[in-house]
Design an enzyme around this catalytic site. Sequence first.
Site, mmCIF file in Angstrom:
data_model
loop_
_atom_site.group_PDB
_atom_site.id
_atom_site.type_symbol
_atom_site.label_atom_id
_atom_site.label_comp_id
_atom_site.label_asym_id
_atom_site.label_seq_id
_atom_site.Cartn_x
_atom_site.Cartn_y
_atom_site.Cartn_z
ATOM 1 N N LYS A 193 32.506 6.950 37.218
ATOM 2 C CA LYS A 193 33.527 6.176 37.906
ATOM 3 C C LYS A 193 34.886 6.262 37.182
ATOM 4 O O LYS A 193 34.974 6.736 36.044
ATOM 5 C CB LYS A 193 33.089 4.726 38.048
ATOM 6 C CG LYS A 193 31.833 4.561 38.915
ATOM 7 C CD LYS A 193 32.038 5.128 40.320
ATOM 8 C CE LYS A 193 30.878 4.798 41.256
ATOM 9 N NZ LYS A 193 29.640 5.534 40.940
ATOM 10 N N ASN A 194 35.923 5.769 37.849
ATOM 11 C CA ASN A 194 37.280 5.854 37.298
ATOM 12 C C ASN A 194 37.415 5.094 35.989
ATOM 13 O O ASN A 194 38.253 5.401 35.149
ATOM 14 C CB ASN A 194 38.293 5.334 38.309
ATOM 15 C CG ASN A 194 38.413 6.228 39.526
ATOM 16 O OD1 ASN A 194 37.433 6.848 39.956
ATOM 17 N ND2 ASN A 194 39.600 6.320 40.106
#
Length: 378
Positions: A193-194
């Site tokens: 994920k970011n």
Amino acid sequence: MPPTFQPDRTVQPFLPFTRPSIDEATIEAVGAVLRSGWLTTGPRCQELEAALSARFGGRPVRLASSATATLELGLRLAGVGPGDEVITTPLTWVATGNVILQVGATPVLVDIDPLTRNIDLALLEAAITPRTKALLPVDLAGLPVDRVRLYEIAQRHQLRVIEDAAQSLGATWAGQEIGLGGDLVSFSFHANKNMTTAEGGCLVMNNEDEARRFERLRLQGVVRFPDGSADVEELGGKSNLTDVAAAIGLGQLKQLDGFNQRRIALARRYFELIPRDLGLELPRADFDNSNWHMFQPLLPRGVVRADFIARMREHGIGVGVHYPAMHLFTLYRKMGHFEGQFPHAEDVGQRTITLPLFPAMNDTDVDRVCAALRAVLS
């Protein structure tokens, strides 16, 4: 006009479709937790929850061991249980449907809008029945579902909303960051994920009563009292996050906005350089709202995806698949779902590819990918 690419025959490091960026300060912070002797849920988790709450306008935020857990607990907070229906999309990671089953409810699937690849809100209301208790929309690849239209529908039918915003941390809608508004909002901190905590997630809630219940549910339903005694008021599970993971998250949160800006720049370069004559269908070019968690073109019809992935790997490029249409898995076929039921989700699920996109990439890495695309698809 875009340059003509030639296959790169030099030996270069393998480029995966994603890779987390962990700086030395974060590694040192993890070491400090390990040296402290307090490894599980403790002060670092409290610090990260407070930092996330500040980002989301003071709303209560609580951590868990995964976003899957936060979705399940969000459903429980919303009162979803046996006999209820929850509307969601077939184009998502299977956890989105599985958590509905875990609480004893029935997933009701609605096809996607082929432009956004998110649930088609124009079809959603027709799926609402007297048994519908909640909506569970998914922000695919970091592009949010239209929150204004979504909540108009939810309010009209008096439905709770559990937002699967696993991929949209830092994304916006109508100028407002996802998580600042809405009902129950779940974010993922998985390694791809970011922002990551290695594994983990959080739920943004509406009030402290929900937050206190979340705390009980994530740790066996236990309530502790000042005199050292305890009680269990309802059935809970084991889904608390560790301080080791929270230390990673604290370092990541400080860099999140920079990470997202870099992702946006890389996505822009893909749009500039991907050869248009290869037949790839590019994602929606939304640079106002998306955090560009993933860059996902669709392969031309007739191209065998497994062959494409293998040939890209020969050029040193990793390619992911996110996601096959959920309703075609055996578990969901046993529930009565069938091929042809959701044609847009099936089409995207069969042709989607996830190209490399992560903050540590250089512009030349995008050039490499585009050159490999030219070599493989032509």
